[in-house]
Design an enzyme around this catalytic site. Structure first.
Site, mmCIF file in Angstrom:
data_model
loop_
_atom_site.group_PDB
_atom_site.id
_atom_site.type_symbol
_atom_site.label_atom_id
_atom_site.label_comp_id
_atom_site.label_asym_id
_atom_site.label_seq_id
_atom_site.Cartn_x
_atom_site.Cartn_y
_atom_site.Cartn_z
ATOM 1 N N GLU A 237 44.605 52.076 45.772
ATOM 2 C CA GLU A 237 44.387 52.879 44.555
ATOM 3 C C GLU A 237 43.918 54.307 44.838
ATOM 4 O O GLU A 237 42.955 54.778 44.253
ATOM 5 C CB GLU A 237 43.359 52.182 43.651
ATOM 6 C CG GLU A 237 43.809 50.811 43.212
ATOM 7 C CD GLU A 237 42.803 50.117 42.289
ATOM 8 O OE1 GLU A 237 43.239 49.521 41.298
ATOM 9 O OE2 GLU A 237 41.596 50.157 42.568
HETATM 10 C C1 TNX Z 1 41.721 46.331 41.818
HETATM 11 S S1 TNX Z 1 42.352 44.764 44.345
HETATM 12 C C2 TNX Z 1 40.979 46.769 42.900
HETATM 13 C C3 TNX Z 1 39.502 46.710 42.838
HETATM 14 C C4 TNX Z 1 39.014 46.256 41.486
HETATM 15 C C5 TNX Z 1 39.882 45.117 41.015
HETATM 16 C C6 TNX Z 1 39.430 44.550 39.707
HETATM 17 C C7 TNX Z 1 42.110 46.167 44.899
HETATM 18 C C8 TNX Z 1 42.554 46.393 46.227
HETATM 19 N N1 TNX Z 1 41.540 47.109 44.108
HETATM 20 O O1 TNX Z 1 38.957 47.968 43.175
HETATM 21 O O2 TNX Z 1 37.702 45.845 41.616
HETATM 22 O O3 TNX Z 1 41.203 45.563 40.861
HETATM 23 O O4 TNX Z 1 40.157 43.403 39.399
#
Ligand code: TNX
Length: 419
Positions: A237
């Site tokens: 992300e």
């Molecule tokens: C996505 S899974 C994220 C996390 C959040 C989560 C909440 C991932 C690699 N990144 O930063 O906590 O969703 O469901």
């Protein structure tokens, strides 16, 4: 081939099978983590390939409770990686909670504890050369509470406790995004003023200045400070970085981890970058980059959110949890096949993940982790099986979990016994 072991204990017909703690467990030449247990009129024989196999065999016996013979179990894991992830960054959880989770994970034959140690809301691991990461970066959490962090001595205690159960601890330091806490501590990591604390969900979307030398020096210090054979770099992300800068950084960061003699692990987003051989990629949501990683010949850890995300609600009545991956009921956690998630991927194993945006207390984490973790554990150990059969066996585990003081979620899909 499992070598037959001699009877080591006298069998008492009808009496529960128990193995003494100091049993001298014979070694076999079976695959790693395998074991064999037979109970017959001739006696009880228990043998294992290694310490891990012995631990897994003992775990099975504990799960079975007061089982009695005759019986023969020849058992070995389907996957080499069977993990649970705990996010100690969004809400901080300290040594006691982590040790307790290790004990429970061991009971279900998991062998990896992945700790998500850093995120926007807090930096949770002491790095001696960069003290402000914890004096400044650890001071808050989601909701604005006090936060906290693990000293390196705490971390060593966790590693030692896990090793006692043949469980490997995998540290994650999430870069180059999800770094607000680190930027507050050391603004030179992005070359701007220190950002405000971030104490809600989601992310402010800041990123490291990946072109600066100080970032690579800092990252190297962090990689060397945290013990372990693996180092999870996150990579998920990321916002506000040019594609070219992101892919170059992921290559460089993975290479650095390899130079330090460790195995780099990254979330699937990094699959769009060319990654050095030896890197492991963790799938969670988007098949496209995960497929790109598989096409590079890199092994995958399967954490598909609709089946393994322990932070998602069970159903619309669940008080805690998020909903972006849809409801994850126990049956969803059980009915999936790691081989059918990303075509032609080499599957290293499975991992369930508890992100802690909405979980603050022991009881909160218990209710989100249990009983769903048992589904992932069984998929990882035995592979997919029959839901009705699992559901019945799960009801029996409810009794054991209650005895252990685990505040598991009483899913409506399971007929829990009243006792
Ligand atoms: C996505 S899974 C994220 C996390 C959040 C989560 C909440 C991932 C690699 N990144 O930063 O906590 O969703 O469901």
């Amino acid at each position: 081939m499992i070598v037959p072991a001699p009877a080591v204990l006298e069998a008492r017909p009808g009496e529960p099978v128990a193995l003494p703690d100091d049993l001298d467990c014979q070694r076999t030449d079976g695959v790693a983590e395998s074991y064999r247990l037979s109970v017959s009129a001739d006696g009880v024989a228990f043998s294992a390939s290694d310490d891990a196999g012995e631990a897994r065999g003992r775990a099975t016996l504990r799960q079975l409770g007061g089982t009695s013979g005759p019986l023969l179990i020849e058992d070995a894991p389907r996957y080499a990686w069977r993990g649970v992830m705990l996010d100690v960054a969004r809400h901080f959880f300290g040594v006691d909670e982590v040790l307790r989770l290790i004990d429970l994970a061991a009971l279900y034959k998991l062998n990896v504890l992945h700790l998500h140690l850093t995120d926007d809301q807090g930096w949770r691991i002491e790095i001696p050369d960069w003290p402000r990461l914890t004096t400044v970066g650890a001071e808050t959490q989601v909701g604005g509470g006090a936060g906290g962090f693990l000293t390196l001595a705490d971390y060593q205690r966790i590693v030692a406790h896990a090793a006692g159960h043949s469980i490997t601890v995998v540290p994650e330091v999430d870069v180059p995004g999800h770094v607000n806490a680190a930027l507050r501590a050391y603004p030179e990591l992005w070359g701007r003023d220190a950002p405000e604390p971030f104490t809600t969900w989601s992310s402010p979307g800041h990123s490291l200045d990946v072109r600066s030398d100080v970032v690579m020096r800092w990252l190297d210090d962090v990689i060397r400070a945290i013990p372990g054979e693996h180092f999870h770099l996150g990579g998920d992300e990321v916002e506000g970085l040019a594609h070219q800068d992101y892919v170059q950084f992921m290559w460089d960061a993975c290479s650095l981890v390899l130079e330090r003699g460790k195995t780099p692990i990254v979330w699937e987003e990094a699959g769009v970058a060319k990654l050095p051989k030896g890197t492991v990629v963790q799938h969670w949501s988007d098949a496209k980059p995960a497929r790109a990683a598989a096409e590079q010949g890199l092994p995958l850890i399967m954490s598909p959110a609709p089946h393994t995300y322990l932070d998602q609600k069970y159903d619309e009545e669940t008080e805690l949890g998020l909903t972006w991956a849809g409801a994850v009921e126990v049956r969803d956690a059980y009915e999936w096949d790691p081989e059918r998630v990303i075509e032609r991927a080499e599957v290293l194993g499975v991992e369930a993940a508890l992100w802690t945006e909405t979980t603050e207390t022991r009881s909160d984490i218990d209710s989100m982790i249990f009983p769903r973790l048992l589904a992932t554990a069984e998929i990882g150990w035995s592979g997919p099986g029959d839901w009705e059969d699992f559901r019945e066996r799960l009801a029996a585990q409810g009794r054991l979990l209650s005895e252990l003081g685990v505040d598991y979620h009483r899913s409506k899909q399971v007929e829990w016994s009243k006792s």
